[in-house]
Design a protein around this motif. Structure first.
Motif, PDB file in Angstrom:
ATOM      1  N   TRP A  13      -4.353  -1.073  -7.483  1.00  0.00           N
ATOM      2  CA  TRP A  13      -4.447  -0.992  -5.532  1.00  0.00           C
ATOM      3  C   TRP A  13      -5.928  -1.067  -5.528  1.00  0.00           C
ATOM      4  O   TRP A  13      -5.901  -1.157  -4.010  1.00  0.00           O
ATOM      5  CB  TRP A  13      -4.274   0.458  -6.360  1.00  0.00           C
ATOM      6  CG  TRP A  13      -3.055   1.360  -4.961  1.00  0.00           C
ATOM      7  CD1 TRP A  13      -4.521   1.991  -4.141  1.00  0.00           C
ATOM      8  CD2 TRP A  13      -1.908   1.358  -3.734  1.00  0.00           C
ATOM      9  NE1 TRP A  13      -3.094   2.349  -3.372  1.00  0.00           N
ATOM     10  CE2 TRP A  13      -2.388   1.699  -3.583  1.00  0.00           C
ATOM     11  CE3 TRP A  13      -1.148   0.102  -4.358  1.00  0.00           C
ATOM     12  CZ2 TRP A  13      -1.145   1.815  -2.491  1.00  0.00           C
ATOM     13  CZ3 TRP A  13      -0.034   0.036  -3.548  1.00  0.00           C
ATOM     14  CH2 TRP A  13       0.085   0.951  -2.271  1.00  0.00           C
ATOM     15  N   GLY A  28      -0.998   3.509  -6.976  1.00  0.00           N
ATOM     16  CA  GLY A  28      -1.045   4.142  -5.969  1.00  0.00           C
ATOM     17  C   GLY A  28      -2.727   5.209  -5.987  1.00  0.00           C
ATOM     18  O   GLY A  28      -3.431   4.757  -7.064  1.00  0.00           O
ATOM     19  N   CYS A  29      -3.081   5.893  -5.013  1.00  0.00           N
ATOM     20  CA  CYS A  29      -4.445   6.302  -5.240  1.00  0.00           C
ATOM     21  C   CYS A  29      -4.626   7.520  -5.884  1.00  0.00           C
ATOM     22  O   CYS A  29      -6.005   7.530  -6.645  1.00  0.00           O
ATOM     23  CB  CYS A  29      -5.031   6.772  -4.063  1.00  0.00           C
ATOM     24  SG  CYS A  29      -5.081   5.281  -2.561  1.00  0.00           S
ATOM     25  N   ASP A  30      -3.238   7.721  -6.621  1.00  0.00           N
ATOM     26  CA  ASP A  30      -4.207   8.707  -7.369  1.00  0.00           C
ATOM     27  C   ASP A  30      -3.476   8.319  -9.143  1.00  0.00           C
ATOM     28  O   ASP A  30      -3.063   9.165  -9.825  1.00  0.00           O
ATOM     29  CB  ASP A  30      -3.263   9.493  -7.187  1.00  0.00           C
ATOM     30  CG  ASP A  30      -0.818   9.635  -7.341  1.00  0.00           C
ATOM     31  OD1 ASP A  30      -1.129   7.786  -6.770  1.00  0.00           O
ATOM     32  OD2 ASP A  30      -0.162  10.385  -6.841  1.00  0.00           O
ATOM     33  N   SER A  31      -3.041   7.308  -9.038  1.00  0.00           N
ATOM     34  CA  SER A  31      -2.601   6.236 -10.143  1.00  0.00           C
ATOM     35  C   SER A  31      -3.893   5.915 -11.218  1.00  0.00           C
ATOM     36  O   SER A  31      -5.339   6.374 -10.591  1.00  0.00           O
ATOM     37  CB  SER A  31      -2.048   5.050 -10.352  1.00  0.00           C
ATOM     38  OG  SER A  31      -3.169   4.347  -8.999  1.00  0.00           O
ATOM     39  N   ASN A  85       2.751   5.908  -3.280  1.00  0.00           N
ATOM     40  CA  ASN A  85       2.250   5.327  -4.012  1.00  0.00           C
ATOM     41  C   ASN A  85       3.442   4.429  -4.475  1.00  0.00           C
ATOM     42  O   ASN A  85       5.002   4.262  -3.938  1.00  0.00           O
ATOM     43  CB  ASN A  85       3.409   6.722  -5.571  1.00  0.00           C
ATOM     44  CG  ASN A  85       2.266   7.165  -5.434  1.00  0.00           C
ATOM     45  OD1 ASN A  85       1.960   8.413  -4.875  1.00  0.00           O
ATOM     46  ND2 ASN A  85       1.204   6.705  -6.021  1.00  0.00           N
ATOM     47  N   LEU A 123       4.440  11.466 -12.004  1.00  0.00           N
ATOM     48  CA  LEU A 123       4.311  11.144 -11.043  1.00  0.00           C
ATOM     49  C   LEU A 123       5.192  11.986 -10.492  1.00  0.00           C
ATOM     50  O   LEU A 123       4.475  12.695  -8.964  1.00  0.00           O
ATOM     51  CB  LEU A 123       5.021   9.520 -10.573  1.00  0.00           C
ATOM     52  CG  LEU A 123       4.977   9.334  -9.054  1.00  0.00           C
ATOM     53  CD1 LEU A 123       3.499   9.021  -9.003  1.00  0.00           C
ATOM     54  CD2 LEU A 123       6.296   7.913  -9.500  1.00  0.00           C
ATOM     55  N   GLN A 139      -3.563   0.139 -13.269  1.00  0.00           N
ATOM     56  CA  GLN A 139      -2.747   0.432 -11.705  1.00  0.00           C
ATOM     57  C   GLN A 139      -3.755   1.203 -10.881  1.00  0.00           C
ATOM     58  O   GLN A 139      -3.189   0.304  -9.396  1.00  0.00           O
ATOM     59  CB  GLN A 139      -1.851   1.563 -12.088  1.00  0.00           C
ATOM     60  CG  GLN A 139      -0.502   1.310 -12.991  1.00  0.00           C
ATOM     61  CD  GLN A 139      -1.309   0.904 -14.698  1.00  0.00           C
ATOM     62  OE1 GLN A 139      -2.503   2.280 -15.114  1.00  0.00           O
ATOM     63  NE2 GLN A 139      -0.268   0.601 -15.206  1.00  0.00           N
ATOM     64  N   TYR A 192       4.133   2.886 -12.121  1.00  0.00           N
ATOM     65  CA  TYR A 192       3.846   2.941 -10.585  1.00  0.00           C
ATOM     66  C   TYR A 192       2.270   2.768 -10.567  1.00  0.00           C
ATOM     67  O   TYR A 192       1.419   2.916 -11.282  1.00  0.00           O
ATOM     68  CB  TYR A 192       3.662   4.601 -10.132  1.00  0.00           C
ATOM     69  CG  TYR A 192       2.786   5.779 -10.680  1.00  0.00           C
ATOM     70  CD1 TYR A 192       1.799   6.298 -10.046  1.00  0.00           C
ATOM     71  CD2 TYR A 192       3.421   6.021 -12.190  1.00  0.00           C
ATOM     72  CE1 TYR A 192       1.277   7.190  -9.965  1.00  0.00           C
ATOM     73  CE2 TYR A 192       2.172   6.949 -12.174  1.00  0.00           C
ATOM     74  CZ  TYR A 192       1.138   7.466 -11.340  1.00  0.00           C
ATOM     75  OH  TYR A 192       0.308   8.474 -11.677  1.00  0.00           O
ATOM     76  N   VAL A 215       6.214   2.402  -6.674  1.00  0.00           N
ATOM     77  CA  VAL A 215       7.202   2.449  -8.161  1.00  0.00           C
ATOM     78  C   VAL A 215       7.133   1.057  -8.447  1.00  0.00           C
ATOM     79  O   VAL A 215       8.609   0.275  -7.859  1.00  0.00           O
ATOM     80  CB  VAL A 215       7.668   3.189  -8.457  1.00  0.00           C
ATOM     81  CG1 VAL A 215       9.177   3.721  -9.406  1.00  0.00           C
ATOM     82  CG2 VAL A 215       7.215   5.155  -7.607  1.00  0.00           C
ATOM     83  N   LYS A 258       5.094  12.283  -2.768  1.00  0.00           N
ATOM     84  CA  LYS A 258       5.679  12.662  -4.135  1.00  0.00           C
ATOM     85  C   LYS A 258       6.519  12.654  -3.886  1.00  0.00           C
ATOM     86  O   LYS A 258       8.018  13.243  -4.890  1.00  0.00           O
ATOM     87  CB  LYS A 258       4.901  13.534  -4.806  1.00  0.00           C
ATOM     88  CG  LYS A 258       3.420  13.610  -5.413  1.00  0.00           C
ATOM     89  CD  LYS A 258       3.222  12.965  -5.963  1.00  0.00           C
ATOM     90  CE  LYS A 258       1.866  12.820  -6.478  1.00  0.00           C
ATOM     91  NZ  LYS A 258       1.940  11.887  -7.809  1.00  0.00           N
TER      92      LYS A 258
END
Length: 424
Positions: free
Chosen positions: A383, A372-375, A349, A410, A379, A370, A351, A313
């Motif tokens: 990923w 990433g694994c937490d999107s 992440n 984010l 998205q 963005y 962006v 982050k």
């Protein structure tokens, strides 16, 4: 002079000669009589028979073949006549049925005082089945926690969705946000080749009780397409001020045609991702963008793309493309490679943001996205496809979101501290 009488052996016997004459004469008479009778009684028939016999003799085919052809022709003519008769009968019956129907529908003398006129809707209010498109239905849930000011929206499942693909199916996912603020947009996972997906996902929104009563939750069902624009199947809009929050709401509703009054199209961007775990290399290729929002006075923009990595982050690395002058559909095909270890790829992440370049004033953000694994949603799918296909580029189109939405979701922190400033 003596007379000599003939003897019995030399004189013919009159009885025998007369018997032979009598025996042979009737045979000759009978045959002559029959011949003359046939000739005199049917002269026309005999002429016709002779004509046809002569005609058949001139045809170079055996008699059985001629008879077969003749029989087939007669049968064909009979079948044609039968078909014509059936068609005429059907047409007559159809006219009779139409006349009866017109007599039933015709209501001469109907006035505004009759019961039929009172219950009959206006033509403009009739929702004809041929014009209305059934889009399917969605099962959702709503729950509000006043102590934490948190709204929980559950997307349970969908049923009988409209088929958007050629194979009579769809790849549905659901996008959830709250208007009028629309500070956060959430998406479910994509389900491939189904019209009855089971999502079973829940999204939380921070919203005060005062704002809750003036807000509307929007649930839009889309059909996913990797290389083209995602088509919307339908949507639900629930006014939160009309909901009884004393218990959890869970219900089915039919999807409606999407509203367009608050939609802001920021554009789309296509890029590919490639990750090589053994080398620890992440390659991002910015391919092109289209239908970007106009930011300049002349109805155009000078767009460029910024590629940024965030680790835990925190802002980490960034690169940017060249600037394309006065276009809303720029083509880049520019590649950027970052060193990202396999341990870091789980915490990174990516962006992607599109900016409008201004020479004098500050550059303006057109849209952002963005991964990433937490999107979530498309998205996260892109990923995950990259991680499951190492050393292979995976390209996909994405719809741009507002910078405010991405920044609030984010929640990036300040740039990661340099190694020299680490507290060791």
């Amino acid at each position: 002079m003596s007379t000599v009488k003939p003897s019995s052996s030399t004189r013919p016997k009159p009885e025998a000669s007369s018997l032979r004459a009598a025996t042979s004469r009737p045979v000759t008479i009978i045959s002559t009589t029959y011949a003359s009778t046939n000739t005199t009684l049917n002269p026309v028939a005999a002429t016709i028979v002779d004509f046809f016999n002569n005609l058949l003799d001139q045809i170079p085919l055996p008699r059985w073949a001629i008879y077969t052809i003749f029989a087939a022709g007669v049968l064909l003519i009979l079948l044609c006549c039968l078909c014509v008769c059936i068609k005429c009968c059907c047409r007559g019956n159809k006219k009779k049925r139409q006349q009866k129907k017109d007599e039933k529908i015709s209501m001469k003398g109907v006035n505004g005082k009759t019961t039929t006129a009172l219950v009959q809707p206006d033509v403009g209010d009739v929702d004809y089945g041929s014009t209305r498109k059934y889009r399917g239905k969605l099962l959702y849930s709503l729950e509000y926690n006043a102590a934490t000011s948190e709204l929980m929206v559950g997307i349970k499942q969908a049923d009988s969705l409209k088929a958007m693909d050629l194979g009579k199916s769809s790849d549905p996912y659901v996008k959830v946000y709250i208007v009028p603020d629309k500070i956060k947009t959430c998406e479910t996972k994509v389900f491939k080749n189904t019209l009855n997906p089971g999502f079973n996902e829940q999204f939380n929104f921070q919203i005060s009780k005062a704002s809750l009563l003036k807000s509307t939750v929007v649930m839009q069902v889309f059909d996913f397409n990797r290389f083209t624009k995602h088509n919307i199947i339908g949507e639900l809009r629930v006014q939160l001020g009309n909901v009884d929050w004393n218990h959890v709401i869970e219900e089915w509703q039919d999807l409606a045609e999407p509203a367009k009054f608050e939609e802001e199209n920021l554009g789309e961007i296509c890029f590919s991702l490639r990750y090589v775990p053994t080398a620890g290399k992440l390659t991002v290729v910015i391919l092109e963008a289209k239908n970007l929002k106009s930011m300049d006075v002349g109805g155009s923009s000078d767009p460029y793309v910024k590629v940024q990595l965030a680790l835990d982050k925190r802002k980490w690395k960034k690169r940017k493309t060249s600037i394309k002058k006065k276009t809303l559909n720029p083509y880049y095909n520019e590649s950027f490679t970052f060193d990202v270890s396999f341990e870091q790829i789980q915490r990174v992440n990516l962006v992607i943001s599109v900016w409008d370049h201004d020479t004098v004033t500050r550059n303006d953000a057109i849209g952002k996205i963005y991964l990433g694994c937490d999107s979530a949603g498309n998205q996260l799918r892109h990923w995950a496809d990259m991680l499951s296909n190492p050393r292979r580029p995976v390209a996909q189109w994405h719809s741009l979101l507002s910078a405010e939405q991405v920044n609030s979701t984010l929640a990036l922190k300040k740039k990661i501290p340099l190694p020299s400033k680490l507290p060791f």
